[in-house]
Scaffold this active site. Structure first.
Site, PDB file in Angstrom:
ATOM      1  N   CYS A  19      32.471  -3.488 -10.688  1.00  0.00           N
ATOM      2  CA  CYS A  19      31.491  -2.423 -10.797  1.00  0.00           C
ATOM      3  C   CYS A  19      32.299  -1.140 -10.972  1.00  0.00           C
ATOM      4  CB  CYS A  19      30.637  -2.370  -9.539  1.00  0.00           C
ATOM      5  SG  CYS A  19      29.046  -1.603  -9.815  1.00  0.00           S
ATOM      6  N   CYS A  67      27.312  -4.239 -12.447  1.00  0.00           N
ATOM      7  CA  CYS A  67      26.646  -2.998 -12.828  1.00  0.00           C
ATOM      8  C   CYS A  67      26.738  -2.852 -14.337  1.00  0.00           C
ATOM      9  CB  CYS A  67      27.225  -1.788 -12.104  1.00  0.00           C
ATOM     10  SG  CYS A  67      28.821  -1.195 -12.662  1.00  0.00           S
ATOM     11  N   CYS A 126      37.292  -3.736 -20.597  1.00  0.00           N
ATOM     12  CA  CYS A 126      37.992  -4.317 -19.452  1.00  0.00           C
ATOM     13  C   CYS A 126      39.432  -4.631 -19.821  1.00  0.00           C
ATOM     14  CB  CYS A 126      37.320  -5.625 -19.020  1.00  0.00           C
ATOM     15  SG  CYS A 126      35.670  -5.400 -18.377  1.00  0.00           S
TER      16      CYS A 126
END
Length: 179
Positions: free
Chosen positions: A16, A92, A100
């Site tokens: 998140c 989220c 990422c």
């Protein structure tokens, strides 16, 4: 000597943005619900540096472990000396839309977004109720996940089931899809 698939312990990372509420809650729930079969971790792209006190309160009341929970950067898990993840779940929508790091070992990914309980304005009672709701939605997803027959299911079917878990009650829509 090869390890029997049922003896394998899987590493799971919950992501998140702030790593202060939802991912922390998920890490704690899996630590208890998946004990012996899963090792849970959490991190954020822009960690707040502190765990939300309502997250701790709700976890303790539900008798989930809160020891060693801390807000940390996902970069800790992209290093060469980090545990290799088998699964990475965003909880989220902002984290699902972010770029990422490349995770060593190419883990399976899915988006399990739910509303941010820390974004609720109101009384402490209203804020706490939002955390209880988040904890319930995450527990439902995690219990469904821990009940999957991981050692006997093919990768495509597993990926489909992981995505379906993310569509359970309380699901939000990601800004883009990491999976």
């Amino acid at each position: 000597m090869s390890e029997h698939p049922s003896d394998r312990v899987f590493n799971v990372l919950f992501l998140c943005t702030a790593n202060s509420s939802r991912s922390i809650i998920a890490e704690s729930i899996l630590r208890k619900e998946g004990r012996g079969r899963f090792r849970s971790f959490s991190a954020g792209s822009q960690p707040r540096g502190t765990v939300n006190p309502f997250a701790i309160k709700v976890l303790e009341r539900a008798e989930y472990p809160t020891d060693n929970l801390r807000s940390k950067s996902w970069l800790e898990f992209a290093r060469s000396d980090a545990p290799v993840m088998d699964f990475v779940f965003t909880v989220c929508d902002d984290a699902a839309g972010e770029s990422c790091p490349i995770w060593p070992g190419q883990p399976m990914t899915a988006h399990w977004g739910i509303e941010d309980p820390a974004a609720v304005n109101g009384t402490d009672l209203e804020k706490e109720a939002a955390f209880v709701t988040a904890q319930r939605y995450l527990k439902n997803r995690i219990v469904a996940f821990t009940n999957l027959p991981l050692s006997s299911i093919d990768k495509l079917s597993l990926h489909t089931q992981l995505r379906e878990i993310g569509k359970a009650d309380g699901a939000t829509s990601p800004r883009s899809n990491i999976a």
